[in-house]
Design a protein around this motif. Structure first.
Motif, PDB file in Angstrom:
ATOM      1  N   ASN A  29      18.547  15.002 -27.710  1.00  0.00           N
ATOM      2  CA  ASN A  29      18.911  13.716 -28.292  1.00  0.00           C
ATOM      3  C   ASN A  29      18.197  12.561 -27.599  1.00  0.00           C
ATOM      4  O   ASN A  29      18.787  11.539 -27.277  1.00  0.00           O
ATOM      5  N   ASN A  30      16.908  12.765 -27.360  1.00  0.00           N
ATOM      6  CA  ASN A  30      16.063  11.735 -26.739  1.00  0.00           C
ATOM      7  C   ASN A  30      16.520  11.368 -25.331  1.00  0.00           C
ATOM      8  O   ASN A  30      16.205  10.302 -24.829  1.00  0.00           O
ATOM      9  N   ILE A 139      27.361   7.542 -14.724  1.00  0.00           N
ATOM     10  CA  ILE A 139      27.251   7.932 -13.314  1.00  0.00           C
ATOM     11  C   ILE A 139      26.200   9.026 -13.172  1.00  0.00           C
ATOM     12  O   ILE A 139      25.306   8.949 -12.316  1.00  0.00           O
ATOM     13  N   TYR A 140      26.295  10.029 -14.010  1.00  0.00           N
ATOM     14  CA  TYR A 140      25.323  11.127 -13.944  1.00  0.00           C
ATOM     15  C   TYR A 140      23.915  10.641 -14.277  1.00  0.00           C
ATOM     16  O   TYR A 140      22.944  11.009 -13.599  1.00  0.00           O
ATOM     17  N   LYS A 141      23.772   9.826 -15.291  1.00  0.00           N
ATOM     18  CA  LYS A 141      22.447   9.376 -15.715  1.00  0.00           C
ATOM     19  C   LYS A 141      21.761   8.560 -14.616  1.00  0.00           C
ATOM     20  O   LYS A 141      20.558   8.699 -14.373  1.00  0.00           O
ATOM     21  N   PHE A 142      22.523   7.705 -13.936  1.00  0.00           N
ATOM     22  CA  PHE A 142      21.926   6.890 -12.875  1.00  0.00           C
ATOM     23  C   PHE A 142      21.600   7.740 -11.643  1.00  0.00           C
ATOM     24  O   PHE A 142      20.598   7.488 -10.958  1.00  0.00           O
ATOM     25  N   GLU A 168      20.288  -9.904 -10.437  1.00  0.00           N
ATOM     26  CA  GLU A 168      20.715  -9.709 -11.818  1.00  0.00           C
ATOM     27  C   GLU A 168      21.461  -8.384 -11.962  1.00  0.00           C
ATOM     28  O   GLU A 168      21.085  -7.372 -11.377  1.00  0.00           O
ATOM     29  N   GLN A 169      22.532  -8.422 -12.748  1.00  0.00           N
ATOM     30  CA  GLN A 169      23.291  -7.208 -13.030  1.00  0.00           C
ATOM     31  C   GLN A 169      22.755  -6.532 -14.290  1.00  0.00           C
ATOM     32  O   GLN A 169      22.358  -7.199 -15.235  1.00  0.00           O
ATOM     33  N   TYR A 170      22.751  -5.215 -14.288  1.00  0.00           N
ATOM     34  CA  TYR A 170      22.365  -4.446 -15.475  1.00  0.00           C
ATOM     35  C   TYR A 170      23.541  -3.539 -15.835  1.00  0.00           C
ATOM     36  O   TYR A 170      23.630  -2.406 -15.377  1.00  0.00           O
ATOM     37  N   CYS A 171      24.430  -4.072 -16.647  1.00  0.00           N
ATOM     38  CA  CYS A 171      25.645  -3.338 -17.005  1.00  0.00           C
ATOM     39  C   CYS A 171      25.408  -2.584 -18.312  1.00  0.00           C
ATOM     40  O   CYS A 171      26.057  -2.826 -19.332  1.00  0.00           O
ATOM     41  N   PHE A 177      21.012   3.333 -22.616  1.00  0.00           N
ATOM     42  CA  PHE A 177      20.363   3.823 -21.400  1.00  0.00           C
ATOM     43  C   PHE A 177      18.901   4.211 -21.630  1.00  0.00           C
ATOM     44  O   PHE A 177      18.041   3.943 -20.792  1.00  0.00           O
ATOM     45  N   GLU A 178      18.608   4.832 -22.749  1.00  0.00           N
ATOM     46  CA  GLU A 178      17.240   5.279 -23.027  1.00  0.00           C
ATOM     47  C   GLU A 178      16.269   4.106 -23.009  1.00  0.00           C
ATOM     48  O   GLU A 178      15.201   4.169 -22.398  1.00  0.00           O
ATOM     49  N   ASP A 179      16.643   3.014 -23.670  1.00  0.00           N
ATOM     50  CA  ASP A 179      15.786   1.828 -23.677  1.00  0.00           C
ATOM     51  C   ASP A 179      15.736   1.181 -22.296  1.00  0.00           C
ATOM     52  O   ASP A 179      14.693   0.666 -21.874  1.00  0.00           O
TER      53      ASP A 179
END
Length: 769
Positions: A29-30, A139-142, A168-171, A177-179
């Motif tokens: 799924n990309n 959590i897993y992706k990061f 800067e925050q990246y929430c 997430f993919e982008d």
């Protein structure tokens, strides 16, 4: 086609270098899925408390532990993990309107309720499918992103990585997430710190795949439950006197992490107002401890389940001895309560009105018994970091206290009760955007109070310093709270019992009205979610309190010496403070104390005060390595290169080096306290403390004992940023150091070893190199 395909090919190359040949990446799924996670998924349940929680504490909570955690993601408990993240900043000094509070386990009590408040998931909410759990876990992706793009193992981290405090925050959410990865491949977690070990990564990945489940249970001893029942029965008595006493105690220790000494382990509680008398307390969600509960309530002790982080851990101990002390100070004291005070804001925010019928000596003695706790409250209380209050104080100063038994007006019930309306605090007018009214309304009241208080000095006979120094509390010859050292570390601070370092530039003498107002201004009455008006009013009123404390100290000096110091403390850019004193000459020209004869009367006065508190604070005197102790003698511009807090490992010993900066703008709220010129920097100094001081270390240094001389010599020879960089390369532990976590873990264990109940997880958000 998106850049993700290019990234994937790069990832495969990187993976071949950093992972074993059996590990491969596949696309589903990309999204990049670590095939090895699924291939080795164990059948046995991953134990959250034994296996997962230690990793989260040591590698994740070091940045995600309080209100200032990125994206409000608190990883200190399973409740925080399930709540998730929110892009709204809690720390925002410019917001016009107050934000809705988001206190974990208080303002919402279910995952669904947090979703309605704008928190998005960081783990799968309800899936039982391992693939879906990995797909839906931020959590897993990061963590996986960091595995794919590991940072350098030496030198500096990439210049594109912003590690500044207000970065800067990246929430990002899962479907974004993919982008996000296309332009932020360097944002893997742990952010700007070394990767997890393979074992740590595998444990967390498998736990996520299994559904990210767990609980934060603590073991409560029968002896502790028995003692809790005694305190709860006492606090929930229905007679007026008992109700008022319980309200006073609650409003002062509501934020404490309470430890009962019947529990040998690190188990802590909070005193709360709950709707139920039995079972697990159902805490009322009032914003402040003196806000109207709007329902019948009971005082209950609620087990504190999250991990203990240093920046919010304010320890308060309860035991049978303290129970007897409460009885001595309050319950057995003869005084009459005629009515229970209102919870209306204009009344409830003023403790001098609400608790007017409780004797001043009882209240003040209660505060002095644990003075460090109450001073530390405005540092570790609702703000986690005290940026509102701390812009007005010096980097290091000493605090003494007026004796509750001394015959001064501020110990007198009649005087305090007459002055109660003059001691109003700005928290009662939070929503009023016309914050400049404080310059007139609150200062007029403050000025009238100071005039009334100073009348005592005008009418009193002159006292020899040997007698006048008896006004200073001696800690009853055993209480280490008799004198405190306060360290400021830019926008955080810390408090230590005793007098540490060389004689500081300034000092305070605190009496009952000052100590009570510090608590109600910055702890009980401060709203971290408040608007800019509330924050500025709080900031300005803290200026009043600082000056009161400093001027009480100065009043012990001869007039001429007092004028010199007063001009030095309030000169230069601090001349805006002349607004506060329209005609200060009478106070500055009047001598109250005689007998100071040495040339340096400031130092001589400290000597008298130190004799007064000597027996009480004797256990706080530290035996420092003589060679290292010479750090306290260093002074000069070269120190300006060094950060606020350095944790120094000298073989098996741990020290803290605090950087004491000179601030020209310390009391000017429109200036950034970080604005310093070369004259400021020339007066910078250091203070060496044994153990851990502060909650936000900026640098780790490891040193062998036989290298101490060379270390100090190299430090003193720094004259340029390049030389400082070389110094750090030689002695410091950079973010890229493969052994970084080894040092971090050693420091944590050493902290626990030396201060078992007071220690907490240190925050690495401000780590520099």
């Amino acid at each position: 086609m998106k850049k993700i395909l290019t990234i994937l090919s790069t990832l495969l190359l990187l993976a071949s270098c950093s992972l074993s040949n059996k590990e491969q990446f596949v696309v589903t799924n990309n999204e990049v899925i670590h095939a090895d996670t699924m291939a080795t998924l164990p059948e046995a349940h991953i134990d959250y408390q034994k296996k997962v929680r230690p990793i989260l504490d040591n590698r994740c909570v070091v940045c995600h532990g309080c209100y200032d955690a990125p994206c409000q993601l608190k990883l200190t408990s399973i409740d925080g993990i399930q709540r998730g993240a929110n892009p709204q900043r809690v720390y925002d000094g410019s917001r016009i309107l107050s934000m809705k509070p988001s206190r974990l386990n208080i303002d919402a009590k279910s995952t669904q309720a947090w979703r309605k408040k704008g928190f998005h998931p960081v783990v799968s909410d309800d899936s039982t499918d391992p693939h879906a759990n990995l797909d839906n876990s931020l959590i897993y992706k990061f963590l996986q992103l960091k595995e794919m793009f590991p940072q350098p193992r030496a030198g500096l981290i990439s210049s594109q990585i912003d590690t500044s405090l207000n970065r800067e925050q990246y929430c990002v959410q899962v479907d974004e997430f993919e982008d996000f990865v296309e332009d932020h491949s360097y944002m893997g977690m742990p952010f700007a710190l070394p990767n997890l070990t393979k074992s740590e990564f595998s444990t967390l990945a498998h736990w996520v795949a299994q559904g990210s489940k767990g609980h934060d249970k603590k073991v409560e001893s029968k002896a502790t439950k028995k003692l809790i029942a005694i305190f709860e029965n006492l606090f929930n008595k229905n007679d007026l006197k008992s109700k008022l006493i319980a309200r006073y105690i609650y409003e002062h220790i509501f934020l404490a992490h309470i430890h009962f000494d019947t529990a040998p382990e690190r188990v802590f509680y909070r005193l709360v107002r709950a709707t139920n008398r039995d079972g697990e307390p159902d805490e009322i969600d009032a914003l402040r401890p003196y806000d109207d509960p709007k329902t019948k309530f009971y005082y209950r002790f609620k087990l504190y389940k999250p991990s203990i982080v240093a920046k919010s851990h304010n320890l308060y101990k309860l035991n049978y001895k303290k129970l007897k002390r409460y009885e001595e100070l309050f319950y057995d004291k003869k005084f009459k309560v005629t009515e229970f005070p209102s919870y209306a804001p204009e009344v409830a925010s003023n403790p001098f009105i609400v608790f007017k019928e409780i004797p001043v000596k009882s209240k003040y003695s209660f505060l002095l018994d644990d003075a460090r706790f109450f001073i530390e409250g405005f540092i570790k209380g609702p703000v986690c970091r005290g940026q509102i209050a701390l812009n007005v104080i010096e980097d290091r100063f000493w605090v003494y206290f007026a004796d509750p038994n001394s015959p001064i007006d501020t110990n007198n019930d009649e005087f305090i009760n007459k002055s109660k309306n003059l001691l109003e605090l700005p928290a009662s007018e939070e929503s009023d955007i016309e914050f400049l009214s404080i310059w007139s309304e609150f200062w007029k009241k403050q000025k009238k109070f100071l005039e009334a208080r100073s009348q005592h000095f005008k009418d009193a006979k002159k006292s020899h310093i040997s007698e006048a120094s008896k006004i200073i509390w001696d800690g009853d010859n055993h209480n280490r709270n008799a004198a405190l050292t306060i360290f400021r570390h830019l926008d955080s601070a810390s408090v230590r019992e005793g007098l540490h370092g060389k004689t500081p530039e300034t000092a305070w003498v605190i009496d009952y009205p000052i100590l009570e107002r510090i608590h109600y201004l910055l702890v009980a009455g401060f709203n971290v979610y408040g608007n800019v008006a509330h924050q500025l009013k709080t900031r300005l009123y803290m200026d009043f309190l600082r000056m009161e404390g400093e001027n009480l100290f100065l009043s012990f000096l001869p007039s001429e010496d007092r004028k010199v110091l007063h001009k030095k403390w309030y000169g230069g850019n601090r001349n805006h403070l002349k607004f506060f004193v329209e005609n200060p000459s009478q106070w500055l020209n009047t001598n109250f104390v005689t007998g100071l004869e040495k040339e340096d009367k400031f130092e001589e006065l400290h000597n008298y005060f130190q004799k007064r508190v000597k027996r009480a604070i004797a256990p706080t005197v530290q035996k420092l390595n003589p060679s290292l102790a010479k750090l306290d003698n260093l002074k000069g511009k070269f120190l300006s290169y060094f950060p606020e807090i350095i944790l120094l490992k000298v073989e098996d010993e741990l020290y803290t080096i605090t950087h004491n900066k000179e601030y020209k703008y310390v009391s000017f709220f429109l200036n950034d306290a970080r604005t310093r010129d070369s004259l400021d920097q020339e007066n910078d100094t250091l203070t060496l403390i044994k153990g851990v001081e502060g909650s936000y270390p900026n640098l780790f240094i490891e040193l062998e004992r036989d290298k101490i001389h060379h270390f100090m010599e190299d430090m003193a020879n720094i004259t340029t940023p390049l030389e400082y960089t070389k110094f750090i390369a030689k002695y410091g532990v950079r973010r890229t150091n493969p052994n970084f976590w080894h040092y971090s873990d050693w420091i944590k264990e050493k902290y626990l070893e030396t201060e078992y109940y007071r220690a907490g997880i240190l925050d690495l958000n401000r780590y520099n190199p």
